[in-house]
Design an enzyme around this catalytic site. Sequence first.
Site, PDB file in Angstrom:
ATOM      1  CB  CYS A   9      -1.169  -0.009   1.330  1.00 44.59           C
ATOM      2  SG  CYS A   9      -2.484  -0.855   1.022  1.00 44.59           S
TER       3      CYS A   9
ATOM      4  CG  HIS B 182      -1.718  -3.933  -2.648  1.00 42.20           C
ATOM      5  ND1 HIS B 182      -2.309  -2.727  -1.892  1.00 42.20           N
ATOM      6  CD2 HIS B 182      -1.595  -3.208  -3.957  1.00 42.20           C
ATOM      7  CE1 HIS B 182      -1.912  -1.662  -2.662  1.00 42.20           C
ATOM      8  NE2 HIS B 182      -1.712  -2.019  -3.894  1.00 42.20           N
TER       9      HIS B 182
ATOM     10  CD  GLN C 264       6.616 -12.030  -7.850  1.00 39.50           C
ATOM     11  OE1 GLN C 264       7.944 -12.015  -8.071  1.00 39.50           O
ATOM     12  NE2 GLN C 264       5.806 -12.614  -7.606  1.00 39.50           N
TER      13      GLN C 264
END
Length: 348
Positions: free
Chosen positions: A55, A166, A170
């Site tokens: 976040c 979240h 990648q």
Amino acid sequence: MNALDLNEHPHRRWNALTGEWILVSPHRAKRPWQGQVERPQQQTLRRYDPTCYLCPGNKRAGDQVNSPYTSTFVFDNDFSGLQSDTPSVSLGQGELIVAHGEPGICRVVCFSPRHDLTLAEMDTQDIRRVVDVWTEEYRTLGGKPFIDYVQIFENKGEMMGCSNPHPHGQIWAEKSIPVEPSKEGHQMQWFWEIHQRSLLEAYLDRELRTRERLVFENADFVVLVPFWAVWPFETLVVSKRVFGSLLDMAEGEKDSLADALKRMTARYDNLFNVSFPYSAGIHQAPTDGVEHPEWHFHMHFFPPLLRSATVKKFMVGYEMLANPQRDITAELSAARLRELPDVHYKQR
Ligand SMILES: [Zn+2]
Ligand SMILES: [Zn+2]
């Protein structure tokens, strides 16, 4: 001898993209669709989670602090599986013990500052920003002399080993072309040399004619369950125009990719009324400094769910020892995905 009936007889299907085979046992899945549809999940995630390491503004491992980002955010993975200073040298002990040093870089891409969203629930223009970030990362990482391949992917859901909800993906960029894109590159090269044509373009032509494995299409992309799909609801997102990488995409095509991702992931969530787990990723041309006219940009979605929100397909026994196997045919899976709405169940 009777003719082979793909809806009836156990058969092997050839994966033209990898050159491998799968076993299909359609007689085991001939009963009509009996999937349980769960009640819609209650939204329990917060927009911002003070304990989440992804976040905005939050602390990560090693005292790193995320910027107070408002759209996307990219950083080097704190637990990187590859390191840029690894020596690119070989170690051989006879012909059977062989190793190569593999330098590389691992990045994390946060798709949104919102902790409680997924691609399926994000606005298309916000997904477009993710496409732009992928493009920049592919350009920057692929431009480094020790990076020959850039793998962009997302693991979604605890079932896929992703513990943080979240929305993020990648990027692993490395010296060698890994096994899966290497197999596909080999097949594409083989087809190109014979026909001077993209393998996936020729495949798409066939699929657009019969449409039996099509899920949907937009101006620039086709989403289908490939003939050789292994996972029950596996899909392939293929560009209609032939190009090798994100760098070759026109602005409109990037919008179309964002649209295709939004609509496909929404359909997935709508299948069992849950946030649908999957591993997904882009296969595109290697960045090894060689021209790759044979490479055709595409994305794979590999979702593990079989017939409900909790029943997962396992790759065990026969799959581990022989080759992948499925019951429900790719055609039935495509029909099931095709009839689902594009609009997410939480947004209707
Ligand atoms: Zn978060
Ligand atoms: Zn691929």
